[in-house]
Design a protein around this motif. Structure first.
Motif, PDB file in Angstrom:
ATOM      1  N   GLU A  17       0.828  -1.212   0.000  1.00 27.94           N
ATOM      2  CA  GLU A  17       0.000   0.000   0.000  1.00 27.94           C
ATOM      3  C   GLU A  17       0.859   1.258   0.000  1.00 27.94           C
ATOM      4  O   GLU A  17       0.639   2.182  -0.786  1.00 27.94           O
ATOM      5  N   VAL A  18       1.857   1.299   0.877  1.00 28.70           N
ATOM      6  CA  VAL A  18       2.737   2.467   0.950  1.00 28.70           C
ATOM      7  C   VAL A  18       3.559   2.592  -0.328  1.00 28.70           C
ATOM      8  O   VAL A  18       3.717   3.689  -0.881  1.00 28.70           O
ATOM      9  N   LYS A  21       1.522   4.095  -3.057  1.00 27.49           N
ATOM     10  CA  LYS A  21       1.278   5.531  -2.892  1.00 27.49           C
ATOM     11  C   LYS A  21       2.466   6.339  -3.386  1.00 27.49           C
ATOM     12  O   LYS A  21       2.305   7.357  -4.055  1.00 27.49           O
ATOM     13  N   PHE A  22       3.679   5.906  -3.047  1.00 28.61           N
ATOM     14  CA  PHE A  22       4.867   6.607  -3.511  1.00 28.61           C
ATOM     15  C   PHE A  22       4.997   6.491  -5.032  1.00 28.61           C
ATOM     16  O   PHE A  22       5.309   7.469  -5.713  1.00 28.61           O
ATOM     17  N   TYR A 142      -3.839  10.778  10.258  1.00 27.17           N
ATOM     18  CA  TYR A 142      -2.711   9.850  10.416  1.00 27.17           C
ATOM     19  C   TYR A 142      -2.499   9.497  11.889  1.00 27.17           C
ATOM     20  O   TYR A 142      -2.362   8.328  12.256  1.00 27.17           O
ATOM     21  N   PHE A 296       6.791  14.666   6.349  1.00 30.73           N
ATOM     22  CA  PHE A 296       5.640  14.123   5.624  1.00 30.73           C
ATOM     23  C   PHE A 296       5.614  14.692   4.220  1.00 30.73           C
ATOM     24  O   PHE A 296       6.086  15.814   3.986  1.00 30.73           O
ATOM     25  N   ASP A 304      -5.840   9.976   3.502  1.00 30.39           N
ATOM     26  CA  ASP A 304      -4.726   9.125   3.904  1.00 30.39           C
ATOM     27  C   ASP A 304      -3.536   9.239   2.956  1.00 30.39           C
ATOM     28  O   ASP A 304      -2.646   8.383   2.946  1.00 30.39           O
ATOM     29  N   ASP A 305      -3.500  10.309   2.145  1.00 29.42           N
ATOM     30  CA  ASP A 305      -2.423  10.481   1.175  1.00 29.42           C
ATOM     31  C   ASP A 305      -1.266  11.325   1.698  1.00 29.42           C
ATOM     32  O   ASP A 305      -0.333  11.630   0.946  1.00 29.42           O
ATOM     33  N   GLN A 307       1.865  11.007   3.691  1.00 25.05           N
ATOM     34  CA  GLN A 307       2.675   9.874   4.106  1.00 25.05           C
ATOM     35  C   GLN A 307       3.937  10.306   4.843  1.00 25.05           C
ATOM     36  O   GLN A 307       4.568  11.301   4.466  1.00 25.05           O
ATOM     37  N   ASP A 310       9.910   8.733   3.508  1.00 25.53           N
ATOM     38  CA  ASP A 310      10.840   7.612   3.508  1.00 25.53           C
ATOM     39  C   ASP A 310      11.791   7.816   2.334  1.00 25.53           C
ATOM     40  O   ASP A 310      11.372   7.756   1.180  1.00 25.53           O
ATOM     41  N   GLN A 313      11.897   4.886  -0.182  1.00 25.01           N
ATOM     42  CA  GLN A 313      10.669   4.812  -0.974  1.00 25.01           C
ATOM     43  C   GLN A 313      10.642   5.915  -2.022  1.00 25.01           C
ATOM     44  O   GLN A 313      10.186   5.713  -3.152  1.00 25.01           O
TER      45      GLN A 313
END
Length: 328
Positions: A17-18, A21-22, A142, A296, A304-305, A307, A310, A313
């Motif tokens: 999922e993460v 999104k990236f 979040y 973030f 929920d977008d 994140q 990272d 990522q």
């Protein structure tokens, strides 16, 4: 093992999922930035001065920042000499590795400073139009999903509709909003919000702030006043001062960051609208030139977008095709 292979192995341990999104959120930047990089590698058989000149143009065009690019090119030239790299295909993982190193500094903690005991106060600052209020709503969502009890303070009392906008986000994510009438003293709103957070035993209070007054001096003075009230009521607070920057504004975001950073002790950055720009290289520029952690990033319109940032990522999202296509 090349950097691409190491990164690919690391990404297999991340949640799908993460990763998605990236990958989706960075599509515009990937097609622009990595696409031009692939074309460059395909056109040149050897790594020479002409290759580096074109690479420099691509990086600057992606808003990586002139100072950052010049330093990066010098480092790449050293690596090419040390590793005796001749073929342009061999340098692509090295470029990616160097870019990842710009983002992931040793000793840098990109996590939020959430207090184990007592109330955590997060102050969110930024000029109007960067997505500040939206980011607050998404951050509240979040933290709520992380099991925290969250309250919002509507401290942007000067902008028309700001309180109502935060109210809408509060309802959307199921988080209460502490507010007063438009034009009220923001510091008074913070005082009330802290009292409410204590009485409700909330874990986190996220404070919206004014993004524009008559001039920059007035704005910074107002933010200082708000900070003093928070510090007086909650010793050690605010525990985070997050500056929201609009990724689509490019180098202008750097100017905003320097102005806020000198007045508000910014502890971290939220970069919004990365999904809406082909110049996501601004992440490297702000990270290098401001020496502040990106905490973030905004990768879409949904609640929920937002994140947690990272570095691995992010780099994987930029170079996904080249990484996935590398021979095992």
């Amino acid at each position: 093992m090349s950097f691409f292979k190491k990164l690919k192995e690391k990404m297999t341990q991340q949640t799908t999922e993460v990763a998605d999104k990236f990958k989706t959120g960075l599509e515009k930047t990937r097609s622009n930035f990595a696409g031009k990089m692939n074309e460059l590698v395909a056109r040149y058989r050897k790594v020479d001065e002409d290759f580096f000149e074109e690479l420099e143009e691509i990086l600057i065009g992606a808003d990586v920042g002139v100072t950052t690019v010049m330093n990066l090119i010098d480092e790449l030239k050293d690596e090419v000499r040390i590793r005796n790299i001749k073929d342009t295909e061999e340098i692509q993982p090295v470029i990616s590795e160097k870019l990842a190193g710009l983002l992931d500094k040793e000793g840098d903690d990109g996590t939020l400073n959430i207090q184990v005991d007592g109330l955590t106060v997060i102050l969110v600052v930024g000029v109007n139009g960067v997505g500040k209020t939206t980011s607050i709503g998404k951050l509240a969502n979040y933290l709520k999903n992380e099991g925290k009890s969250v309250l919002l303070a509507a401290g942007d009392t000067f902008r028309a509709g700001a309180i109502e906008q935060l109210d809408v986000w509060g309802e959307r994510v199921g988080v209460p909003v502490i507010k007063q009438q438009a034009g009220s003293d923001p510091a008074a709103v913070m005082y009330d919000a802290i009292a409410a957070a204590r009485s409700r035993k909330a874990d986190v209070l996220i404070c919206d702030t004014a993004g524009r007054l008559q001039n920059k001096v007035n704005l910074m003075n107002e933010l200082e006043k708000v900070k003093r009230v928070i510090e007086r009521e909650v010793p050690g607070a605010p525990h985070e001062v997050l500056l929201v920057l609009d990724s689509t504004t490019g180098q202008n975001a750097l100017s905003q960051a320097k102005a806020f950073g000198s007045s508000t002790d910014v502890s971290g950055l939220i970069l919004t609208k990365l999904d809406g720009t082909a110049k996501g290289g601004i992440v490297f520029a702000v990270r290098q030139e401001l020496d502040l952690p990106v905490k973030f990033i905004g990768l879409g319109e949904q609640k929920d977008d937002l994140q947690p940032f990272d570095a691995d990522q992010f780099v994987y999202g930029l170079f996904k095709e080249a990484i996935d296509n590398e021979q095992a």
